[in-house]
Design a protein around this motif. Structure first.
Motif, mmCIF file in Angstrom:
data_model
loop_
_atom_site.group_PDB
_atom_site.id
_atom_site.type_symbol
_atom_site.label_atom_id
_atom_site.label_comp_id
_atom_site.label_asym_id
_atom_site.label_seq_id
_atom_site.Cartn_x
_atom_site.Cartn_y
_atom_site.Cartn_z
ATOM 1 N N ASP A 111 -4.125 -5.669 -8.011
ATOM 2 C CA ASP A 111 -3.710 -6.972 -7.322
ATOM 3 C C ASP A 111 -4.400 -8.094 -8.153
ATOM 4 O OD1 ASP A 111 -4.562 -8.117 -3.858
ATOM 5 O OD2 ASP A 111 -3.121 -8.565 -5.174
ATOM 6 N N VAL A 171 -7.123 -8.261 0.562
ATOM 7 C CA VAL A 171 -6.132 -7.170 1.093
ATOM 8 C C VAL A 171 -5.982 -7.654 2.874
ATOM 9 C CG1 VAL A 171 -5.912 -4.670 1.569
ATOM 10 C CG2 VAL A 171 -6.932 -5.408 -0.567
ATOM 11 N N ALA A 194 -4.515 -1.671 5.618
ATOM 12 C CA ALA A 194 -5.038 -1.868 4.510
ATOM 13 C C ALA A 194 -5.806 -0.593 3.898
ATOM 14 C CB ALA A 194 -6.408 -2.831 5.025
ATOM 15 N N GLY A 195 -5.364 0.549 4.637
ATOM 16 C CA GLY A 195 -5.879 1.761 3.981
ATOM 17 C C GLY A 195 -7.342 2.130 3.933
ATOM 18 N N GLN A 233 -4.696 0.637 -6.899
ATOM 19 C CA GLN A 233 -3.889 -0.524 -6.576
ATOM 20 C C GLN A 233 -4.326 -1.642 -7.341
ATOM 21 O OE1 GLN A 233 -1.293 -0.569 -4.428
ATOM 22 N NE2 GLN A 233 -1.016 -2.619 -5.284
ATOM 23 N N ARG A 257 -12.631 -6.882 -0.500
ATOM 24 C CA ARG A 257 -11.469 -6.458 0.506
ATOM 25 C C ARG A 257 -10.640 -7.553 1.283
ATOM 26 N NH1 ARG A 257 -15.252 -1.807 0.994
ATOM 27 N NH2 ARG A 257 -16.402 -3.029 2.409
ATOM 28 N N ASP A 284 1.637 5.085 0.770
ATOM 29 C CA ASP A 284 1.320 6.063 1.694
ATOM 30 C C ASP A 284 1.609 7.432 1.113
ATOM 31 O OD1 ASP A 284 2.200 7.009 5.091
ATOM 32 O OD2 ASP A 284 0.709 7.315 3.647
ATOM 33 N N ARG A 336 0.851 -1.249 -0.144
ATOM 34 C CA ARG A 336 -0.285 -0.028 -0.060
ATOM 35 C C ARG A 336 0.738 1.126 0.027
ATOM 36 N NH1 ARG A 336 -2.921 3.446 2.974
ATOM 37 N NH2 ARG A 336 -1.746 3.203 5.102
ATOM 38 N N CYS A 339 -2.688 -8.363 4.872
ATOM 39 C CA CYS A 339 -2.173 -7.584 6.074
ATOM 40 C C CYS A 339 -2.007 -8.522 7.161
ATOM 41 C CB CYS A 339 -3.327 -6.732 6.285
ATOM 42 S SG CYS A 339 -3.397 -5.301 5.221
#
Ligand SMILES: NC(=O)c1ccc[n+]([C@@H]2O[C@H](COP(=O)([O-])OP(=O)(O)OC[C@H]3O[C@@H](n4cnc5c(N)ncnc54)[C@H](O)[C@@H]3O)[C@@H](O)[C@H]2O)c1
Ligand SMILES: NC(=O)c1ccc[n+]([C@@H]2O[C@H](COP(=O)([O-])OP(=O)(O)OC[C@H]3O[C@@H](n4cnc5c(N)ncnc54)[C@H](O)[C@@H]3O)[C@@H](O)[C@H]2O)c1
Lengths: 206, 206
Positions: A189, B12, B37-38, A187, B9, A178, A176, B16
Protein backbone atom coordinates in the motif's frame (compact mmCIF):
# COMPACT_ATOMS: atom_id res chain seq x y z
CA UNK A 1 7.37 -20.27 16.19
CA UNK A 2 9.09 -17.13 14.87
CA UNK A 3 6.99 -14.00 15.70
CA UNK A 4 5.68 -12.07 12.64
CA UNK A 5 7.62 -8.91 13.59
CA UNK A 6 10.83 -10.98 13.67
CA UNK A 7 10.02 -12.55 10.30
CA UNK A 8 9.62 -9.05 8.84
CA UNK A 9 13.18 -8.20 9.88
CA UNK A 10 14.87 -11.37 8.59
CA UNK A 11 15.21 -10.07 4.98
CA UNK A 12 16.97 -6.98 6.32
CA UNK A 13 19.41 -9.11 8.35
CA UNK A 14 20.13 -11.31 5.33
CA UNK A 15 20.88 -8.23 3.26
CA UNK A 16 23.24 -6.93 5.96
CA UNK A 17 25.03 -10.28 6.23
CA UNK A 18 25.51 -10.43 2.45
CA UNK A 19 26.94 -6.92 2.62
CA UNK A 20 29.30 -8.04 5.41
CA UNK A 21 30.39 -11.00 3.28
CA UNK A 22 31.07 -8.58 0.43
CA UNK A 23 33.29 -6.64 2.86
CA UNK A 24 35.15 -9.91 3.67
CA UNK A 25 34.14 -9.92 7.33
CA UNK A 26 34.45 -13.51 8.62
CA UNK A 27 32.61 -12.76 11.85
CA UNK A 28 30.00 -10.15 12.81
CA UNK A 29 28.47 -9.25 16.17
CA UNK A 30 24.96 -8.11 17.06
CA UNK A 31 26.05 -4.48 17.53
CA UNK A 32 27.43 -4.37 13.98
CA UNK A 33 24.31 -6.03 12.54
CA UNK A 34 22.10 -3.59 14.46
CA UNK A 35 24.07 -0.63 13.09
CA UNK A 36 23.71 -1.89 9.51
CA UNK A 37 20.04 -2.78 9.94
CA UNK A 38 19.00 0.33 11.83
CA UNK A 39 17.78 -1.53 14.89
CA UNK A 40 19.37 -2.35 18.28
CA UNK A 41 21.70 -5.17 19.34
CA UNK A 42 19.28 -6.70 21.87
CA UNK A 43 16.60 -6.93 19.18
CA UNK A 44 19.08 -8.59 16.80
CA UNK A 45 20.12 -11.19 19.40
CA UNK A 46 16.52 -11.92 20.27
CA UNK A 47 15.45 -12.24 16.62
CA UNK A 48 18.34 -14.50 15.69
CA UNK A 49 17.81 -16.70 18.74
CA UNK A 50 14.63 -17.99 17.04
CA UNK A 51 16.81 -19.48 14.32
CA UNK A 52 18.76 -21.62 16.80
CA UNK A 53 22.00 -21.16 18.74
CA UNK A 54 25.02 -20.30 16.66
CA UNK A 55 26.51 -17.06 17.92
CA UNK A 56 29.48 -17.22 20.33
CA UNK A 57 29.30 -14.85 23.29
CA UNK A 58 31.99 -12.23 23.02
CA UNK A 59 32.90 -13.10 19.44
CA UNK A 60 29.70 -12.92 17.40
CA UNK A 61 28.26 -14.86 14.50
CA UNK A 62 30.09 -16.64 11.72
CA UNK A 63 29.02 -14.69 8.60
CA UNK A 64 28.83 -17.67 6.23
CA UNK A 65 26.87 -19.89 8.60
CA UNK A 66 24.43 -17.09 9.51
CA UNK A 67 23.82 -16.43 5.80
CA UNK A 68 23.07 -20.13 5.31
CA UNK A 69 20.79 -20.17 8.35
CA UNK A 70 18.85 -17.07 7.28
CA UNK A 71 18.56 -18.26 3.66
CA UNK A 72 17.22 -21.62 4.83
CA UNK A 73 14.76 -20.02 7.19
CA UNK A 74 13.50 -17.69 4.44
CA UNK A 75 13.42 -20.55 1.95
CA UNK A 76 15.65 -18.79 -0.56
CA UNK A 77 18.51 -21.31 -0.81
CA UNK A 78 17.09 -21.93 -4.27
CA UNK A 79 15.47 -19.35 -6.52
CA UNK A 80 11.77 -18.96 -5.90
CA UNK A 81 9.72 -18.94 -9.11
CA UNK A 82 7.64 -15.79 -9.43
CA UNK A 83 4.86 -14.76 -11.84
CA UNK A 84 3.93 -11.13 -12.44
CA UNK A 85 0.22 -10.81 -13.23
CA UNK A 86 -0.67 -7.50 -14.87
CA UNK A 87 1.95 -5.96 -17.14
CA UNK A 88 1.03 -2.32 -16.74
CA UNK A 89 3.00 0.57 -15.25
CA UNK A 90 3.92 -1.20 -12.04
CA UNK A 91 4.13 -4.74 -13.40
CA UNK A 92 6.57 -3.72 -16.09
CA UNK A 93 8.76 -1.85 -13.59
CA UNK A 94 8.88 -4.91 -11.34
CA UNK A 95 9.41 -7.37 -14.19
CA UNK A 96 12.56 -5.68 -15.37
CA UNK A 97 14.03 -5.11 -11.88
CA UNK A 98 17.48 -6.77 -11.66
CA UNK A 99 17.36 -6.64 -7.85
CA UNK A 100 15.10 -9.68 -7.51
CA UNK A 101 17.55 -12.30 -8.79
CA UNK A 102 20.19 -11.54 -6.15
CA UNK A 103 17.60 -12.01 -3.40
CA UNK A 104 16.41 -15.39 -4.55
CA UNK A 105 13.45 -14.42 -6.75
CA UNK A 106 13.19 -15.36 -10.42
CA UNK A 107 10.44 -13.95 -12.60
CA UNK A 108 9.47 -16.95 -14.75
CA UNK A 109 6.15 -15.73 -16.17
CA UNK A 110 4.37 -12.50 -17.03
CA UNK A 111 0.61 -12.46 -17.71
CA UNK A 112 -1.81 -9.81 -18.92
CA UNK A 113 -5.40 -9.54 -20.20
CA UNK A 114 -4.63 -6.98 -22.90
CA UNK A 115 -4.22 -8.76 -26.27
CA UNK A 116 -1.91 -6.00 -27.51
CA UNK A 117 0.57 -6.81 -24.71
CA UNK A 118 0.45 -10.56 -25.15
CA UNK A 119 3.45 -11.86 -27.12
CA UNK A 120 5.68 -8.85 -26.46
CA UNK A 121 9.08 -10.12 -25.37
CA UNK A 122 10.54 -8.68 -22.19
CA UNK A 123 14.05 -9.78 -21.30
CA UNK A 124 13.85 -13.54 -21.82
CA UNK A 125 10.16 -14.05 -21.06
CA UNK A 126 7.19 -13.20 -23.28
CA UNK A 127 3.97 -11.73 -21.93
CA UNK A 128 1.31 -14.45 -22.00
CA UNK A 129 -2.45 -14.23 -21.91
CA UNK A 130 -4.29 -14.36 -18.60
CA UNK A 131 -6.50 -16.96 -20.31
CA UNK A 132 -3.53 -19.34 -20.09
CA UNK A 133 -2.95 -18.70 -16.35
CA UNK A 134 -3.48 -22.30 -15.24
CA UNK A 135 -1.27 -23.76 -17.98
CA UNK A 136 1.48 -21.19 -17.42
CA UNK A 137 1.54 -21.64 -13.64
CA UNK A 138 1.81 -25.42 -14.02
CA UNK A 139 4.36 -25.30 -16.81
CA UNK A 140 6.64 -22.83 -14.99
CA UNK A 141 6.09 -24.18 -11.46
CA UNK A 142 5.10 -20.72 -10.21
CA UNK A 143 5.33 -20.48 -6.39
CA UNK A 144 4.71 -16.77 -5.77
CA UNK A 145 2.46 -14.40 -7.74
CA UNK A 146 2.76 -10.63 -7.77
CA UNK A 147 -0.61 -8.99 -8.52
CA UNK A 148 -0.33 -5.71 -10.39
CA UNK A 149 -3.81 -5.76 -11.93
CA UNK A 150 -6.59 -3.22 -11.40
CA UNK A 151 -8.48 -3.46 -8.11
CA UNK A 152 -11.61 -4.88 -9.68
CA UNK A 153 -9.71 -7.79 -11.26
CA UNK A 154 -7.59 -8.76 -8.25
CA UNK A 155 -9.89 -11.13 -6.34
CA UNK A 156 -10.87 -13.17 -9.42
CA UNK A 157 -7.25 -13.50 -10.51
CA UNK A 158 -6.18 -14.47 -6.97
CA UNK A 159 -8.86 -17.17 -6.83
CA UNK A 160 -7.57 -18.72 -10.04
CA UNK A 161 -3.99 -18.65 -8.79
CA UNK A 162 -4.92 -20.35 -5.52
CA UNK A 163 -7.04 -22.95 -7.34
CA UNK A 164 -4.02 -23.99 -9.40
CA UNK A 165 -1.76 -24.29 -6.35
CA UNK A 166 -0.03 -20.93 -5.89
CA UNK A 167 0.49 -20.56 -2.13
CA UNK A 168 1.82 -16.99 -1.86
CA UNK A 169 0.61 -13.68 -3.26
CA UNK A 170 2.03 -10.14 -3.18
CA UNK A 171 -0.91 -7.84 -3.83
CA UNK A 172 -0.42 -4.27 -5.07
CA UNK A 173 -4.10 -3.70 -5.88
CA UNK A 174 -5.80 -1.56 -3.19
CA UNK A 175 -8.34 -4.22 -2.19
CA UNK A 176 -8.23 -6.79 0.58
CA UNK A 177 -8.07 -10.29 -0.89
CA UNK A 178 -10.38 -12.84 0.67
CA UNK A 179 -8.36 -16.08 0.47
CA UNK A 180 -8.03 -19.34 2.43
CA UNK A 181 -5.99 -19.04 5.63
CA UNK A 182 -3.15 -21.21 4.31
CA UNK A 183 -2.40 -18.79 1.44
CA UNK A 184 0.30 -16.30 2.42
CA UNK A 185 -0.56 -12.74 1.32
CA UNK A 186 1.44 -9.54 1.57
CA UNK A 187 -0.49 -6.37 0.88
CA UNK A 188 1.45 -3.45 -0.58
CA UNK A 189 0.00 0.00 0.00
CA UNK A 190 2.32 2.72 -1.31
CA UNK A 191 -0.26 5.45 -0.72
CA UNK A 192 -0.75 4.14 2.81
CA UNK A 193 2.99 4.38 3.45
CA UNK A 194 2.84 8.03 2.37
CA UNK A 195 -0.06 8.57 4.80
CA UNK A 196 2.03 7.16 7.64
CA UNK A 197 4.76 9.66 6.70
CA UNK A 198 2.08 12.35 6.74
CA UNK A 199 1.08 11.23 10.26
CA UNK A 200 4.63 11.95 11.46
CA UNK A 201 4.62 15.36 9.79
CA UNK A 202 1.30 16.11 11.46
CA UNK A 203 2.76 15.11 14.86
CA UNK A 204 5.47 17.72 14.34
CA UNK A 205 2.81 20.27 13.50
CA UNK A 206 3.88 20.41 9.88
CA UNK B 1 1.11 8.49 21.95
CA UNK B 2 -0.23 6.24 19.20
CA UNK B 3 1.80 2.97 18.97
CA UNK B 4 3.62 2.43 15.64
CA UNK B 5 1.68 -0.76 14.88
CA UNK B 6 -1.57 1.19 15.31
CA UNK B 7 -0.30 3.99 13.05
CA UNK B 8 0.43 1.39 10.36
CA UNK B 9 -3.22 0.32 10.39
CA UNK B 10 -4.79 3.80 10.28
CA UNK B 11 -4.51 4.13 6.45
CA UNK B 12 -6.36 0.82 6.09
CA UNK B 13 -9.16 1.99 8.43
CA UNK B 14 -9.48 5.27 6.50
CA UNK B 15 -9.78 3.37 3.25
CA UNK B 16 -12.49 1.14 4.77
CA UNK B 17 -14.41 4.13 6.13
CA UNK B 18 -14.30 5.86 2.72
CA UNK B 19 -15.62 2.65 1.21
CA UNK B 20 -18.44 2.59 3.80
CA UNK B 21 -19.26 6.19 2.96
CA UNK B 22 -19.42 5.20 -0.72
CA UNK B 23 -21.92 2.52 0.30
CA UNK B 24 -24.00 5.21 2.10
CA UNK B 25 -23.58 3.67 5.55
CA UNK B 26 -24.19 6.40 8.17
CA UNK B 27 -22.85 4.32 11.02
CA UNK B 28 -20.35 1.47 11.20
CA UNK B 29 -19.32 -0.79 14.07
CA UNK B 30 -15.96 -2.34 14.96
CA UNK B 31 -16.99 -5.78 13.70
CA UNK B 32 -17.79 -4.37 10.27
CA UNK B 33 -14.54 -2.37 10.15
CA UNK B 34 -12.59 -5.48 11.19
CA UNK B 35 -14.22 -7.51 8.43
CA UNK B 36 -13.34 -4.91 5.78
CA UNK B 37 -9.81 -4.40 7.12
CA UNK B 38 -8.96 -8.04 7.67
CA UNK B 39 -8.30 -7.66 11.39
CA UNK B 40 -10.43 -8.26 14.52
CA UNK B 41 -12.99 -6.06 16.29
CA UNK B 42 -11.05 -5.80 19.56
CA UNK B 43 -7.98 -4.58 17.67
CA UNK B 44 -10.13 -1.99 15.83
CA UNK B 45 -11.65 -0.66 19.08
CA UNK B 46 -8.25 -0.49 20.73
CA UNK B 47 -6.64 1.27 17.76
CA UNK B 48 -9.43 3.82 17.41
CA UNK B 49 -9.45 4.53 21.13
CA UNK B 50 -6.10 6.30 20.65
CA UNK B 51 -7.88 8.86 18.49
CA UNK B 52 -10.23 9.86 21.31
CA UNK B 53 -13.70 8.75 22.37
CA UNK B 54 -16.36 8.93 19.66
CA UNK B 55 -17.91 5.50 19.22
CA UNK B 56 -21.22 4.78 20.95
CA UNK B 57 -21.41 1.39 22.68
CA UNK B 58 -23.95 -0.80 20.92
CA UNK B 59 -24.32 1.52 17.93
CA UNK B 60 -20.84 2.07 16.53
CA UNK B 61 -19.04 5.01 14.95
CA UNK B 62 -20.48 7.82 12.90
CA UNK B 63 -18.88 7.30 9.48
CA UNK B 64 -18.40 10.97 8.61
CA UNK B 65 -16.92 11.94 11.96
CA UNK B 66 -14.57 8.94 11.99
CA UNK B 67 -13.37 9.86 8.49
CA UNK B 68 -12.67 13.40 9.70
CA UNK B 69 -10.91 12.10 12.80
CA UNK B 70 -8.71 9.66 10.85
CA UNK B 71 -7.90 12.23 8.15
CA UNK B 72 -6.87 14.77 10.80
CA UNK B 73 -4.75 12.25 12.63
CA UNK B 74 -3.01 11.22 9.39
CA UNK B 75 -2.63 14.84 8.37
CA UNK B 76 -4.38 14.37 5.03
CA UNK B 77 -7.23 16.86 5.41
CA UNK B 78 -5.33 18.81 2.78
CA UNK B 79 -3.28 17.34 -0.06
CA UNK B 80 0.29 16.60 0.90
CA UNK B 81 2.81 17.84 -1.66
CA UNK B 82 5.02 15.02 -2.93
CA UNK B 83 8.18 14.99 -5.08
CA UNK B 84 9.33 11.91 -6.97
CA UNK B 85 13.12 11.82 -7.23
CA UNK B 86 14.34 9.46 -9.93
CA UNK B 87 12.18 9.09 -13.01
CA UNK B 88 13.14 5.58 -14.03
CA UNK B 89 11.07 2.40 -14.20
CA UNK B 90 9.60 2.72 -10.72
CA UNK B 91 9.48 6.51 -10.51
CA UNK B 92 7.53 6.78 -13.74
CA UNK B 93 5.04 4.12 -12.60
CA UNK B 94 4.46 5.98 -9.33
CA UNK B 95 4.32 9.42 -10.96
CA UNK B 96 1.42 8.47 -13.21
CA UNK B 97 -0.54 6.56 -10.55
CA UNK B 98 -4.02 8.08 -10.19
CA UNK B 99 -4.51 6.39 -6.82
CA UNK B 100 -2.44 8.92 -4.90
CA UNK B 101 -4.75 11.93 -5.35
CA UNK B 102 -7.74 10.22 -3.71
CA UNK B 103 -5.63 9.44 -0.64
CA UNK B 104 -4.39 12.95 -0.09
CA UNK B 105 -1.10 12.87 -2.00
CA UNK B 106 -0.30 15.23 -4.86
CA UNK B 107 2.81 14.76 -6.96
CA UNK B 108 4.01 18.33 -7.51
CA UNK B 109 7.56 17.72 -8.77
CA UNK B 110 9.56 15.07 -10.60
CA UNK B 111 13.37 15.20 -10.63
CA UNK B 112 16.06 13.21 -12.44
CA UNK B 113 19.81 13.37 -13.14
CA UNK B 114 19.56 12.18 -16.73
CA UNK B 115 19.62 15.19 -19.08
CA UNK B 116 17.61 13.28 -21.71
CA UNK B 117 14.70 12.95 -19.23
CA UNK B 118 14.77 16.54 -18.06
CA UNK B 119 12.08 18.62 -19.76
CA UNK B 120 9.89 15.70 -20.78
CA UNK B 121 6.30 16.50 -19.82
CA UNK B 122 4.42 13.93 -17.76
CA UNK B 123 0.78 14.69 -17.09
CA UNK B 124 0.90 18.31 -15.95
CA UNK B 125 4.42 18.33 -14.46
CA UNK B 126 7.72 18.37 -16.34
CA UNK B 127 10.74 16.38 -15.24
CA UNK B 128 13.29 18.80 -13.76
CA UNK B 129 17.01 18.44 -13.20
CA UNK B 130 18.30 17.12 -9.88
CA UNK B 131 20.66 20.11 -9.99
CA UNK B 132 17.61 22.28 -9.27
CA UNK B 133 16.47 20.17 -6.28
CA UNK B 134 16.68 22.98 -3.70
CA UNK B 135 14.90 25.50 -5.90
CA UNK B 136 12.17 23.03 -6.91
CA UNK B 137 11.51 21.87 -3.32
CA UNK B 138 11.18 25.48 -2.14
CA UNK B 139 9.10 26.62 -5.11
CA UNK B 140 6.65 23.70 -4.85
CA UNK B 141 6.58 23.43 -1.04
CA UNK B 142 7.49 19.75 -1.18
CA UNK B 143 6.66 17.96 2.10
CA UNK B 144 7.30 14.30 1.22
CA UNK B 145 9.92 12.89 -1.16
CA UNK B 146 9.76 9.48 -2.81
CA UNK B 147 13.25 8.20 -3.63
CA UNK B 148 13.39 6.00 -6.71
CA UNK B 149 17.06 6.55 -7.54
CA UNK B 150 19.81 3.92 -7.67
CA UNK B 151 21.14 2.71 -4.34
CA UNK B 152 24.45 4.53 -4.66
CA UNK B 153 22.71 7.90 -5.16
CA UNK B 154 20.10 7.61 -2.41
CA UNK B 155 22.00 8.90 0.65
CA UNK B 156 23.39 12.01 -1.11
CA UNK B 157 19.96 12.88 -2.51
CA UNK B 158 18.34 12.34 0.89
CA UNK B 159 20.86 14.65 2.55
CA UNK B 160 20.03 17.43 0.11
CA UNK B 161 16.30 16.96 0.64
CA UNK B 162 16.65 17.13 4.43
CA UNK B 163 18.95 20.17 4.21
CA UNK B 164 16.25 22.08 2.31
CA UNK B 165 13.52 21.16 4.83
CA UNK B 166 11.86 17.98 3.57
CA UNK B 167 10.75 16.11 6.71
CA UNK B 168 9.53 12.79 5.28
CA UNK B 169 11.07 10.32 2.83
CA UNK B 170 9.78 7.13 1.22
CA UNK B 171 12.87 5.19 0.14
CA UNK B 172 12.69 2.48 -2.53
CA UNK B 173 16.46 2.17 -2.92
CA UNK B 174 17.81 -0.94 -1.14
CA UNK B 175 20.05 0.96 1.27
CA UNK B 176 19.43 2.17 4.80
CA UNK B 177 19.37 5.96 4.91
CA UNK B 178 21.34 7.57 7.72
CA UNK B 179 19.26 10.66 8.58
CA UNK B 180 18.52 12.81 11.63
CA UNK B 181 16.00 11.28 14.06
CA UNK B 182 13.34 13.91 13.33
CA UNK B 183 13.13 12.92 9.65
CA UNK B 184 10.39 10.35 9.06
CA UNK B 185 11.55 7.53 6.74
CA UNK B 186 9.64 4.58 5.31
CA UNK B 187 11.77 1.92 3.69
CA UNK B 188 10.17 -0.06 0.87
CA UNK B 189 11.62 -3.48 0.19
CA UNK B 190 9.63 -5.35 -2.46
CA UNK B 191 12.18 -8.17 -2.66
CA UNK B 192 12.06 -8.45 1.13
CA UNK B 193 8.28 -8.82 1.01
CA UNK B 194 8.70 -11.69 -1.44
CA UNK B 195 11.23 -13.27 0.96
CA UNK B 196 8.66 -13.09 3.76
CA UNK B 197 6.21 -14.90 1.46
CA UNK B 198 8.93 -17.44 0.80
CA UNK B 199 9.34 -17.92 4.58
CA UNK B 200 5.67 -18.95 4.80
CA UNK B 201 6.04 -21.37 1.89
CA UNK B 202 9.10 -22.86 3.60
CA UNK B 203 7.09 -23.30 6.84
CA UNK B 204 4.58 -25.36 4.86
CA UNK B 205 7.41 -27.46 3.47
CA UNK B 206 6.93 -26.02 0.00
N1 LIG C 1 1.41 2.50 -10.46
C1 LIG C 1 1.63 2.64 -9.18
O1 LIG C 1 2.53 3.35 -8.78
C2 LIG C 1 0.81 1.92 -8.15
C3 LIG C 1 1.04 2.20 -6.86
C4 LIG C 1 0.32 1.56 -5.93
C5 LIG C 1 -0.65 0.62 -6.29
N2 LIG C 1 -0.90 0.38 -7.56
C6 LIG C 1 -1.90 -0.64 -7.89
O2 LIG C 1 -1.24 -1.65 -8.65
C7 LIG C 1 -2.12 -2.13 -9.66
C8 LIG C 1 -1.47 -1.89 -11.00
O3 LIG C 1 -1.29 -0.53 -11.20
P1 LIG C 1 -0.74 0.07 -12.57
O4 LIG C 1 -0.48 1.49 -12.34
O5 LIG C 1 0.38 -0.79 -13.05
O6 LIG C 1 -2.00 -0.13 -13.52
P2 LIG C 1 -2.06 -0.28 -15.08
O7 LIG C 1 -3.44 0.02 -15.47
O8 LIG C 1 -0.94 0.48 -15.69
O9 LIG C 1 -1.76 -1.84 -15.32
C9 LIG C 1 -2.70 -2.85 -15.07
C10 LIG C 1 -2.46 -4.00 -16.04
O10 LIG C 1 -3.29 -5.10 -15.69
C11 LIG C 1 -3.84 -5.65 -16.86
N3 LIG C 1 -5.07 -6.35 -16.50
C12 LIG C 1 -6.31 -5.84 -16.32
N4 LIG C 1 -7.15 -6.84 -15.94
C13 LIG C 1 -6.41 -7.97 -15.89
C14 LIG C 1 -6.73 -9.32 -15.58
N5 LIG C 1 -7.95 -9.74 -15.23
N6 LIG C 1 -5.73 -10.24 -15.63
C15 LIG C 1 -4.48 -9.87 -15.99
N7 LIG C 1 -4.13 -8.61 -16.30
C16 LIG C 1 -5.08 -7.67 -16.24
C17 LIG C 1 -4.02 -4.48 -17.79
O11 LIG C 1 -4.10 -4.93 -19.13
C18 LIG C 1 -2.78 -3.66 -17.48
O12 LIG C 1 -1.71 -4.02 -18.32
C19 LIG C 1 -3.43 -1.38 -9.49
O13 LIG C 1 -4.31 -2.13 -8.73
C20 LIG C 1 -3.03 -0.13 -8.73
O14 LIG C 1 -4.07 0.38 -7.94
C21 LIG C 1 -0.19 0.98 -8.52
N1 LIG D 1 11.96 -1.37 -10.43
C1 LIG D 1 11.54 -2.01 -9.40
O1 LIG D 1 10.62 -2.80 -9.48
C2 LIG D 1 12.18 -1.82 -8.05
C3 LIG D 1 11.74 -2.61 -7.04
C4 LIG D 1 12.29 -2.43 -5.82
C5 LIG D 1 13.27 -1.46 -5.61
N2 LIG D 1 13.72 -0.70 -6.60
C6 LIG D 1 14.71 0.30 -6.32
O2 LIG D 1 14.16 1.56 -6.69
C7 LIG D 1 15.16 2.38 -7.27
C8 LIG D 1 14.73 2.74 -8.66
O3 LIG D 1 14.62 1.58 -9.44
P1 LIG D 1 14.31 1.63 -11.00
O4 LIG D 1 14.06 0.23 -11.42
O5 LIG D 1 13.27 2.65 -11.25
O6 LIG D 1 15.71 2.14 -11.56
P2 LIG D 1 16.01 2.93 -12.91
O7 LIG D 1 17.44 2.78 -13.18
O8 LIG D 1 15.03 2.53 -13.93
O9 LIG D 1 15.70 4.46 -12.52
C9 LIG D 1 16.57 5.25 -11.74
C10 LIG D 1 16.43 6.70 -12.16
O10 LIG D 1 17.16 7.51 -11.25
C11 LIG D 1 17.87 8.49 -11.99
N3 LIG D 1 19.00 8.95 -11.20
C12 LIG D 1 20.22 8.38 -11.04
N4 LIG D 1 20.95 9.10 -10.16
C13 LIG D 1 20.19 10.12 -9.77
C14 LIG D 1 20.39 11.21 -8.87
N5 LIG D 1 21.54 11.39 -8.21
N6 LIG D 1 19.39 12.09 -8.69
C15 LIG D 1 18.21 11.95 -9.36
N7 LIG D 1 17.97 10.94 -10.23
C16 LIG D 1 18.93 10.03 -10.42
C17 LIG D 1 18.25 7.82 -13.29
O11 LIG D 1 18.51 8.76 -14.28
C18 LIG D 1 17.00 6.98 -13.55
O12 LIG D 1 16.04 7.69 -14.30
C19 LIG D 1 16.46 1.58 -7.22
O13 LIG D 1 17.17 1.91 -6.08
C20 LIG D 1 15.97 0.15 -7.12
O14 LIG D 1 16.91 -0.68 -6.46
C21 LIG D 1 13.17 -0.86 -7.82
Amino acid sequence: AVPPTTVDRLPVYLRCLLQAKGMRMPVINSVQIAEMAGTNAAQVRKDLSYLGEFGTRGIGYDVDSLITQLSRCLGVTEQRRVAIVGYGRLGSALQSYPGFEERGMRVVAVLDADPSKVGTAVNDTAVESIDELEAVVSREGVEIAVLTVPAEAAQAVANRLVAVGVGAIMNFAPVRLDLPADVAVRQADVAGELQVLSFHLELQGR
